[in-house]
Design an enzyme around this catalytic site. Sequence first.
Site, mmCIF file in Angstrom:
data_model
loop_
_atom_site.group_PDB
_atom_site.id
_atom_site.type_symbol
_atom_site.label_atom_id
_atom_site.label_comp_id
_atom_site.label_asym_id
_atom_site.label_seq_id
_atom_site.Cartn_x
_atom_site.Cartn_y
_atom_site.Cartn_z
ATOM 1 N N GLN A 66 0.816 -1.184 0.018
ATOM 2 C CA GLN A 66 -0.098 -0.110 0.079
ATOM 3 C C GLN A 66 0.818 1.304 -0.163
ATOM 4 O O GLN A 66 0.804 1.980 -0.803
ATOM 5 C CB GLN A 66 -1.030 -0.088 1.061
ATOM 6 C CG GLN A 66 -2.175 1.028 1.006
ATOM 7 C CD GLN A 66 -3.299 0.597 1.864
ATOM 8 O OE1 GLN A 66 -3.298 -0.591 2.544
ATOM 9 N NE2 GLN A 66 -4.130 1.366 1.693
ATOM 10 N N ASP A 67 1.643 1.560 0.856
ATOM 11 C CA ASP A 67 2.466 2.529 1.088
ATOM 12 C C ASP A 67 3.981 2.148 1.656
ATOM 13 O O ASP A 67 4.017 1.157 2.428
ATOM 14 C CB ASP A 67 2.169 3.867 1.619
ATOM 15 C CG ASP A 67 1.416 3.842 2.881
ATOM 16 O OD1 ASP A 67 1.012 4.989 3.266
ATOM 17 O OD2 ASP A 67 1.426 2.888 3.681
#
Length: 229
Positions: A66-67
């Site tokens: 995701q990040d």
Amino acid sequence: MTTMAETQTWQTVLGEEKQEPYFQEILDFVKKERKAGKIIYPPQKDIFNALKLTPYEAVKVVILGQDPYHGPNQAHGLAFSVRPGVPAPPSLQNIFKELHADLGVSIPSHGFLEKWAKQGVLLLNAALTVEAGKPQSHANIGWHRFTDKVIESLNDHPEGIVFLLWGSYAQKKSQLITNLRHRILKAPHPSPLSAARGFLGCRHFSKANQLLHEMGRGEIDWALDEKVS
């Protein structure tokens, strides 16, 4: 005779995208944030490491994150990976547990996944930067448009790719993968919150190798060396 895979690179498939105004706006935003004294991970030189270490024509497996990690010295541009000498975060610990249960490989003392990247495992985060201590702080600055384009370009890849989609966020990206030559494996996220609901026991590493073997693409050596050079 050269195949399309041999003639295409990240530059040829993403070059036009990088000329789009939004892409320059992302880079300008990150630059301004750093200039304002904010700590942004990963360091500037590491932002595009996933694409640097895994050439377009070499991609065999894609693992979507995701990040980046938002703690000191963790993120270095590869999803789930941490720098040598940094303890493996909980999600990565669960990845290693499953890897051990699935293939019997020993759990490494580090969480540096560059060996995977160099074999064709694209470790791609949807957002490529994050502010220190603030998860998803850069989720809406435009990175998703760019990384969706990366996935779309892989959908057009002339050879079969295995996509490992862990968690509901990554699984939403399956709508970008429409080419029937590719294979998608889904499981819950390896985070401690969800790993026991089906990530542990998913056997994605052996399944990915089986699919690669069937596609004639060569398997991944998932075992990590004890010493990191």
